[in-house]
Design a protein around this motif. Sequence first.
Motif, PDB file in Angstrom:
ATOM      1  N   THR A 252      53.958 -48.786  69.700  1.00  7.92           N
ATOM      2  CA  THR A 252      54.142 -49.012  68.410  1.00  7.92           C
ATOM      3  C   THR A 252      54.192 -47.709  67.617  1.00  7.92           C
ATOM      4  O   THR A 252      53.642 -46.697  67.978  1.00  7.92           O
ATOM      5  N   LEU A 253      55.203 -47.670  66.414  1.00  3.93           N
ATOM      6  CA  LEU A 253      55.499 -46.643  65.651  1.00  3.93           C
ATOM      7  C   LEU A 253      54.076 -46.688  64.668  1.00  3.93           C
ATOM      8  O   LEU A 253      53.951 -47.712  64.106  1.00  3.93           O
ATOM      9  N   ARG A 254      53.448 -45.674  64.552  1.00  2.00           N
ATOM     10  CA  ARG A 254      52.106 -45.713  63.716  1.00  2.00           C
ATOM     11  C   ARG A 254      52.548 -45.962  62.176  1.00  2.00           C
ATOM     12  O   ARG A 254      51.681 -46.841  61.579  1.00  2.00           O
ATOM     13  N   HIS A 255      53.367 -45.482  61.639  1.00  2.07           N
ATOM     14  CA  HIS A 255      53.785 -45.432  59.945  1.00  2.07           C
ATOM     15  C   HIS A 255      55.379 -45.647  59.998  1.00  2.07           C
ATOM     16  O   HIS A 255      55.837 -44.840  60.911  1.00  2.07           O
ATOM     17  N   ARG A 256      55.657 -46.241  58.874  1.00  2.00           N
ATOM     18  CA  ARG A 256      57.194 -45.916  58.570  1.00  2.00           C
ATOM     19  C   ARG A 256      57.411 -44.781  57.692  1.00  2.00           C
ATOM     20  O   ARG A 256      58.499 -44.196  58.030  1.00  2.00           O
ATOM     21  N   LEU A 257      56.355 -44.237  57.039  1.00  5.33           N
ATOM     22  CA  LEU A 257      56.484 -42.921  56.424  1.00  5.33           C
ATOM     23  C   LEU A 257      55.611 -42.057  56.875  1.00  5.33           C
ATOM     24  O   LEU A 257      54.386 -42.365  56.922  1.00  5.33           O
ATOM     25  N   PHE A 258      55.864 -41.087  57.327  1.00  3.05           N
ATOM     26  CA  PHE A 258      55.129 -40.115  58.019  1.00  3.05           C
ATOM     27  C   PHE A 258      55.094 -38.738  57.173  1.00  3.05           C
ATOM     28  O   PHE A 258      55.964 -38.226  56.672  1.00  3.05           O
ATOM     29  N   VAL A 259      53.871 -38.291  56.636  1.00  2.00           N
ATOM     30  CA  VAL A 259      53.502 -37.041  56.023  1.00  2.00           C
ATOM     31  C   VAL A 259      53.264 -35.796  56.970  1.00  2.00           C
ATOM     32  O   VAL A 259      52.237 -35.733  57.427  1.00  2.00           O
ATOM     33  N   LEU A 260      54.283 -35.246  57.184  1.00  2.00           N
ATOM     34  CA  LEU A 260      54.225 -33.865  58.188  1.00  2.00           C
ATOM     35  C   LEU A 260      53.496 -32.758  57.545  1.00  2.00           C
ATOM     36  O   LEU A 260      54.118 -32.215  56.560  1.00  2.00           O
ATOM     37  N   LYS A 261      52.319 -32.451  57.908  1.00  4.81           N
ATOM     38  CA  LYS A 261      51.604 -31.386  57.319  1.00  4.81           C
ATOM     39  C   LYS A 261      51.858 -30.100  58.233  1.00  4.81           C
ATOM     40  O   LYS A 261      51.984 -30.080  59.502  1.00  4.81           O
ATOM     41  N   LYS A 262      51.904 -28.937  57.630  1.00  4.95           N
ATOM     42  CA  LYS A 262      52.418 -27.617  58.083  1.00  4.95           C
ATOM     43  C   LYS A 262      51.456 -27.382  59.337  1.00  4.95           C
ATOM     44  O   LYS A 262      51.765 -26.900  60.472  1.00  4.95           O
ATOM     45  N   LYS A 263      50.220 -27.997  59.182  1.00  3.92           N
ATOM     46  CA  LYS A 263      49.192 -27.500  59.986  1.00  3.92           C
ATOM     47  C   LYS A 263      49.178 -28.201  61.564  1.00  3.92           C
ATOM     48  O   LYS A 263      48.882 -27.761  62.465  1.00  3.92           O
ATOM     49  N   TYR A 264      50.100 -29.461  61.286  1.00  2.00           N
ATOM     50  CA  TYR A 264      50.413 -29.880  62.772  1.00  2.00           C
ATOM     51  C   TYR A 264      51.260 -29.307  63.757  1.00  2.00           C
ATOM     52  O   TYR A 264      51.461 -29.698  64.511  1.00  2.00           O
ATOM     53  N   LEU A 265      52.128 -28.432  62.908  1.00  2.00           N
ATOM     54  CA  LEU A 265      52.948 -27.540  63.540  1.00  2.00           C
ATOM     55  C   LEU A 265      52.345 -26.561  64.442  1.00  2.00           C
ATOM     56  O   LEU A 265      52.987 -25.691  65.218  1.00  2.00           O
ATOM     57  N   ASN A 266      51.052 -26.425  64.495  1.00  4.29           N
ATOM     58  CA  ASN A 266      50.188 -25.424  65.333  1.00  4.29           C
ATOM     59  C   ASN A 266      49.897 -26.216  66.645  1.00  4.29           C
ATOM     60  O   ASN A 266      49.711 -27.229  66.761  1.00  4.29           O
TER      61      ASN A 266
END
Length: 353
Positions: A252-266
Amino acid sequence: MIRGSFLASAIVVVLASIQFSVPAVAQDTTIKTRKQAEILIPRISRESVQSMDLSKAEALDTIDTADPHIKILLLSDNTWKYFKDSTYARDHKIFNEYWTHDYPDPYHVSLDELPDEIALWIVDTLSEYKCPHQNDVYSKFGYRHRRRHQGVDLPLQTGTPVYAAFDGKVRISKRYKGYGNLVVLRHDNGLETFYGHLSKIYVKDDQWVNAGTIIGLGGSTGRSTGPHLHFETRYKGYAFDPEWLIDFHSGTLRHRLFVLKKKYLNANSKYVPESEQEEIDILEGDAKDKEEAAKKAEAERKAAAAAQYHTIRQGDTLGALARKYHTTVKTLCRLNGIKETTTLRLGRKLRVK
């Protein structure tokens, strides 16, 4: 085709009154805490999305919409869905800027140039989702043997179909260094998905594919110790943990809308489930949104039932129809998503009220 034509005439009255749009992020001026601000997105958009069932129904026919790139696809189980055709990407800026078939990162953007948070619609009213390969992740995102592992590895047997996760355009389809046979798709929200170590590639550069298209077969090409799918998600060239988006165990896809935070790019930022209180907040918000959505759907159903249509005949003009039905040309254009200069095709059903 006869059945398709019957379906088209049966549902065109309802579809003519539907206006599609990509949802916008809700605004709230009553934020009191940082925590509230971080989860301030449309609640229904936080619901998971099931992977497409490709065996459900066959396409029978299509109906044009006001957007020439988007069609309504009629299916054999008497349902319908929106469909973006291959011309959709032709004029879309996202598929023309920073576009190359030569290497994985065409952006070379400094991380400092990116905002702290980016709201991305992963699936909207015009698109679907298909898990590229459903299985437990055996090698996760992050550092592995002091090397950065920019995606997740999903075990499979050589020859297993690998699917496009979302609608998109092929940017790379070739053998590339340690990836082996690699396909890179760019999607209209700016995300790119990578599919590595394929035994065969079934798509070509610049080809438009829809979610669920088989883009290749799994394998062990490139720097690989056994057959698996190496799957990456990137934004502006920066990789982030795909498990923020997809639960590969359930598909499954967790969310339809995803809030990508800059810290995730670490590279050290791996997927971490949300806190219990956030999940409670989301569930409460979902219940409210479902109630509001049901009321809106009922209002739209009543409006559709009360709608009146006119079948275009020889000699009809917008001005004449406006006078006949005691309305205005502007209103007719708004109801049907057309312009005053639009040619009225014979047999077309035009909403007049």
